[in-house]
Design a protein around this motif. Structure first.
Motif, PDB file in Angstrom:
ATOM      1  N   GLY A  42      -3.053   4.534-100.341  1.00 46.88           N
ATOM      2  CA  GLY A  42      -2.203   5.323 -99.447  1.00 46.88           C
ATOM      3  C   GLY A  42      -2.949   6.386 -98.659  1.00 46.88           C
ATOM      4  O   GLY A  42      -2.534   6.759 -97.568  1.00 46.88           O
ATOM      5  N   HIS A  43      -4.080   6.860 -99.191  1.00 46.37           N
ATOM      6  CA  HIS A  43      -4.815   7.922 -98.498  1.00 46.37           C
ATOM      7  C   HIS A  43      -5.634   7.388 -97.319  1.00 46.37           C
ATOM      8  O   HIS A  43      -6.223   8.167 -96.578  1.00 46.37           O
ATOM      9  N   ARG A  44      -5.682   6.062 -97.152  1.00 42.44           N
ATOM     10  CA  ARG A  44      -6.451   5.500 -96.030  1.00 42.44           C
ATOM     11  C   ARG A  44      -5.557   5.007 -94.890  1.00 42.44           C
ATOM     12  O   ARG A  44      -6.043   4.470 -93.896  1.00 42.44           O
ATOM     13  N   LEU A  47       8.977  11.066 -92.032  1.00 44.71           N
ATOM     14  CA  LEU A  47       7.669  11.393 -92.613  1.00 44.71           C
ATOM     15  C   LEU A  47       7.747  11.809 -94.088  1.00 44.71           C
ATOM     16  O   LEU A  47       6.846  11.475 -94.869  1.00 44.71           O
ATOM     17  N   LEU A  48       8.838  12.459 -94.469  1.00 40.63           N
ATOM     18  CA  LEU A  48       8.966  12.839 -95.887  1.00 40.63           C
ATOM     19  C   LEU A  48       9.024  11.606 -96.783  1.00 40.63           C
ATOM     20  O   LEU A  48       8.358  11.539 -97.814  1.00 40.63           O
ATOM     21  N   GLU A  49       9.823  10.629 -96.348  1.00 49.04           N
ATOM     22  CA  GLU A  49       9.914   9.379 -97.133  1.00 49.04           C
ATOM     23  C   GLU A  49       8.572   8.658 -97.149  1.00 49.04           C
ATOM     24  O   GLU A  49       8.149   8.142 -98.176  1.00 49.04           O
ATOM     25  N   ARG A  50       7.921   8.631 -95.990  1.00 52.99           N
ATOM     26  CA  ARG A  50       6.615   7.956 -95.903  1.00 52.99           C
ATOM     27  C   ARG A  50       5.619   8.628 -96.837  1.00 52.99           C
ATOM     28  O   ARG A  50       4.795   7.974 -97.454  1.00 52.99           O
ATOM     29  N   GLU A  51       5.705   9.952 -96.916  1.00 54.69           N
ATOM     30  CA  GLU A  51       4.779  10.710 -97.765  1.00 54.69           C
ATOM     31  C   GLU A  51       4.920  10.250 -99.217  1.00 54.69           C
ATOM     32  O   GLU A  51       3.930  10.015 -99.910  1.00 54.69           O
ATOM     33  N   GLN A  52       6.155  10.076 -99.642  1.00 59.89           N
ATOM     34  CA  GLN A  52       6.383   9.643-101.022  1.00 59.89           C
ATOM     35  C   GLN A  52       5.841   8.229-101.243  1.00 59.89           C
ATOM     36  O   GLN A  52       5.187   7.948-102.253  1.00 59.89           O
ATOM     37  N   ALA A  53       6.072   7.363-100.272  1.00 63.98           N
ATOM     38  CA  ALA A  53       5.594   5.978-100.404  1.00 63.98           C
ATOM     39  C   ALA A  53       4.063   5.943-100.424  1.00 63.98           C
ATOM     40  O   ALA A  53       3.459   5.207-101.213  1.00 63.98           O
ATOM     41  N   LEU A  54       3.436   6.771 -99.575  1.00 64.97           N
ATOM     42  CA  LEU A  54       1.964   6.787 -99.530  1.00 64.97           C
ATOM     43  C   LEU A  54       1.391   7.260-100.865  1.00 64.97           C
ATOM     44  O   LEU A  54       0.378   6.740-101.336  1.00 64.97           O
ATOM     45  N   SER A  55       2.064   8.249-101.476  1.00 63.70           N
ATOM     46  CA  SER A  55       1.576   8.784-102.757  1.00 63.70           C
ATOM     47  C   SER A  55       1.614   7.708-103.834  1.00 63.70           C
ATOM     48  O   SER A  55       0.817   7.735-104.769  1.00 63.70           O
ATOM     49  N   PRO A  86      -2.368  15.613 -95.773  1.00 63.35           N
ATOM     50  CA  PRO A  86      -3.650  16.185 -95.339  1.00 63.35           C
ATOM     51  C   PRO A  86      -4.848  15.335 -95.774  1.00 63.35           C
ATOM     52  O   PRO A  86      -5.838  15.233 -95.048  1.00 63.35           O
ATOM     53  N   THR A  87      -4.740  14.687 -96.939  1.00 60.45           N
ATOM     54  CA  THR A  87      -5.841  13.829 -97.379  1.00 60.45           C
ATOM     55  C   THR A  87      -6.000  12.646 -96.417  1.00 60.45           C
ATOM     56  O   THR A  87      -7.107  12.267 -96.055  1.00 60.45           O
ATOM     57  N   ASN A  88      -4.879  12.088 -95.938  1.00 62.22           N
ATOM     58  CA  ASN A  88      -4.952  11.043 -94.916  1.00 62.22           C
ATOM     59  C   ASN A  88      -5.650  11.555 -93.663  1.00 62.22           C
ATOM     60  O   ASN A  88      -6.454  10.842 -93.057  1.00 62.22           O
TER      61      ASN A  88
END
Ligand SMILES: Nc1ncnc2c1ncn2[C@@H]1O[C@H](COP(=O)(O)OP(=O)(O)OP(=O)(O)O)[C@@H](O)[C@H]1O
Ligand SMILES: [Mg+2]
Length: 257
Positions: free
Chosen positions: A94-96, A81-89, A124-126
């Motif tokens: 990414g927020h959808r 999840l940490l890696e995914r968080e960076q990719a989403l940012s 949290p925005t997701n």
């Protein structure tokens, strides 16, 4: 179609995960099919409900796992999840992502609860973009309301600029020690400033709630009669009603001769 409820507050340690687990356990007990999505790289909800945050997160294709309680499942935070968080940012939309990913699970549950980390960044925005409602646990302590106005402003921003459908379902006073004047004062302030949203079922500080998590149990499984658990039962009834969720009627028990 499931009602999607995000549990959010950018302040740390205010009872988000405890609230997610308790509401999930009572809603499942009442007969609803409940899915908890652990959207926090800390993986606390996963550890309690499935004893592990391993495997992929929902963003990496993670699937619901059974828990020890009937009708209650959990998609763990995963180890990615940490890696995914960076990719989403770094991704434009990414927020959808979570909203899109949850579509395929909405037909399989009545209530989806999303636990989130203590910040207001992409995870949290997701959750807020995927949710129909947000429940905000607020710790009865100094500075609690300042953080709350930041979060409410973020919700309004997402509604106005990104088409978020989320609405504030409730503000839940947590970790309240009635012996402390400060705690009673914060509780009263929440009622005064947010009369519509305040949930009239304050959660007391109760060691049994912390002990339940440390034994990987829900408050319901650990000590259903502890004051904290009983308060969460009352809060859950109010939250489900505000989400428009009615637990299925159970057949009357057969009378004994
Ligand atoms: N009502 C309560 N009474 C006593 N202890 C509590 C209560 N609610 C939560 N706790 C304990 O307080 C700590 C923080 O709670 P919790 O993990 O639910 O907060 P959180 O908001 O999810 O934290 P984070 O922001 O780190 O995700 C935990 O150790 C938990 O067991
Ligand atoms: Mg947490």
């Amino acid at each position: 179609m499931a009602y999607v409820l995000a549990i959010a507050n950018q302040k740390g340690g205010v009872g988000k995960t405890t609230t997610t687990i308790a509401v999930a356990a009572y809603a499942a007990l009442a007969g609803l099919r409940v899915l908890v999505v652990d959207n926090d790289p800390q993986g606390n909800a996963s550890s309690v409900l499935t004893s592990a945050a391993t495997g992929p997160s929902l963003y990496g294709g993670g699937q619901p796992r059974a828990t020890t309680q009937e009708r209650l499942s959990c998609i763990s935070a995963g180890d990615d999840l940490l890696e995914r968080e960076q990719a989403l940012s770094a991704t434009r939309d990414g927020h959808r992502a979570l909203d899109k990913l949850l579509q395929s699970f909405r037909g399989q549950a009545d209530l989806i609860l999303i636990d989130s980390p203590p910040n207001l960044t992409v995870l949290p925005t997701n959750a807020l973009m995927a949710a129909d409602g947000v429940l905000i646990p607020v710790q009865c302590e100094y500075f609690a309301l300042e953080g709350l106005s930041q979060l409410l402003a973020h919700v309004t921003y997402l509604q106005e600029t990104a088409g978020a459908r989320v609405r504030v379902v409730g503000i839940l006073p947590t970790l309240c020690d009635p012996a402390l004047p400060m705690a009673r004062q914060v509780e009263a302030e929440i009622q005064r400033h947010f009369p519509e949203q305040a949930i009239p079922a304050t959660i007391p500080r109760d060691i049994a709630l912390a002990a339940a998590s440390s034994h990987s149990q829900t408050p319901l499984g650990f000590d259903p009669l502890a004051p904290g658990a009983v308060a969460y039962l009352a809060a859950t009834r109010i939250i489900l009603a505000r989400c428009g969720l009615r637990p299925p009627l159970r057949p009357a028990p057969e009378s004994t001769p």
